[in-house]
Design an enzyme around this catalytic site. Structure first.
Site, PDB file in Angstrom:
ATOM      1  N   TYR A 158      -3.326  -0.749  10.146  1.00 46.39           N
ATOM      2  CA  TYR A 158      -3.142  -0.952   8.714  1.00 46.39           C
ATOM      3  C   TYR A 158      -1.721  -0.576   8.287  1.00 46.39           C
ATOM      4  CZ  TYR A 158      -4.262  -0.786   3.694  1.00 46.39           C
ATOM      5  OH  TYR A 158      -4.295  -0.997   2.339  1.00 46.39           O
TER       6      TYR A 158
ATOM      7  N   SER B 113       0.857  -1.179   0.000  1.00 52.69           N
ATOM      8  CA  SER B 113       0.000   0.000   0.000  1.00 52.69           C
ATOM      9  C   SER B 113       0.892   1.228   0.000  1.00 52.69           C
ATOM     10  CB  SER B 113      -0.882   0.014   1.267  1.00 52.69           C
ATOM     11  OG  SER B 113      -1.532   1.251   1.439  1.00 52.69           O
TER      12      SER B 113
END
Length: 252
Positions: free
Chosen positions: A158, A145
């Site tokens: 996350y 990401s």
């Protein structure tokens, strides 16, 4: 790209980036395994594709991952590539509830995100690698990401998970490269998918998220899928331990 005869696994393949990647792989001639926790959607994507199979898997369960690979071995006898893409965020675990500051993040939310986004990638790798070795090598792509490189407030779980996947990708690349297995990752920027749609189009976030992107648009799932397809293909056969920044120039 010609991927005829190759068997490729995609986790999180029932929607978003995963589904787009399944469709591109099939168009290139691959036999695609659509794995997801949502059985109906996985079957729906697989039904669109020639010589595809769908599997229900919870990647946070190591036993489920082993059973997934056993099913692939039974049907195809080999595994040439894998896209370890299944993932969640704090927002999805909280079901749209306000995001707390990190010191107030419920421990079950922390654990759930790490279980799926980091443990889940390792559990998949642990199951995939023996069949790939038996198959004579292969290519793996993990979804990291933008947040494997930077962070936003109130995204501790996350961010930690995706930083972990980035390191795990490098470790696997170093360890298995000599045995013919390449391992890379793709780091999407802000992608318009069912997982993110409710956040990125919210008035309080949209302009803030678009501002740093030179291309002035959010990515589509197909934008990311094309990068994954290349990394899985023989055209990237000297790319190992790398991360493709598919962020529209966000970090530039």
């Amino acid at each position: 790209m010609d991927m005829c005869g190759e068997v490729i696994l995609v986790t999180g393949g029932a929607s978003g980036i995963g589904a787009a990647t399944c469709r591109l792989l099939a168009a290139a001639g691959a036999s695609v395994v659509v794995a997801d926790c949502n059985e109906a959607r996985a079957k729906g994507v697989a039904a669109e594709l020639p010589d595809a199979m769908s599997l229900v898997v919870d990647v946070s369960d190591a036993g489920d991952c082993e059973r997934m690979i056993a099913a692939i071995a039974e049907r195809y006898g080999k595994l040439d590539g894998a896209f370890n893409n299944a993932g969640i965020t704090e927002v999805s675990v909280l079901n749209g509830a306000p995001m707390p500051e990190s010191h107030a993040l419920p421990l079950d939310v922390w654990r759930k995100v790490l279980n799926v986004d980091l443990d889940g990638v390792f559990f998949c790798l642990r199951a995939e690698l023996p069949l790939m070795l038996k198959s004579g090598g292969g290519a793996i792509v993990n979804t990291t990401s933008l947040q494997a490189h930077i962070s936003y407030p109130r995204t501790a779980a996350y961010t930690a998970a995706k930083h972990g996947v980035l390191g795990l990708t490098k470790a696997i690349a170093k360890e298995y490269g000599e045995q013919g297995i390449r391992c890379n990752s793709v780091s999407p920027g802000v992608v318009d998918t069912p997982l993110t749609n409710g956040v990125i189009h919210a008035p309080e976030y949209r302009d803030m998220l678009l501002a740093p992107i030179p291309l002035k648009r959010f990515a589509t799932p197909e934008d990311i899928a094309r990068a994954v397809l290349w990394l899985l293909s023989d055209q990237a056969d000297y790319i190992n331990g790398a991360t493709i920044m598919a962020d529209g120039g966000y970090l530039a």
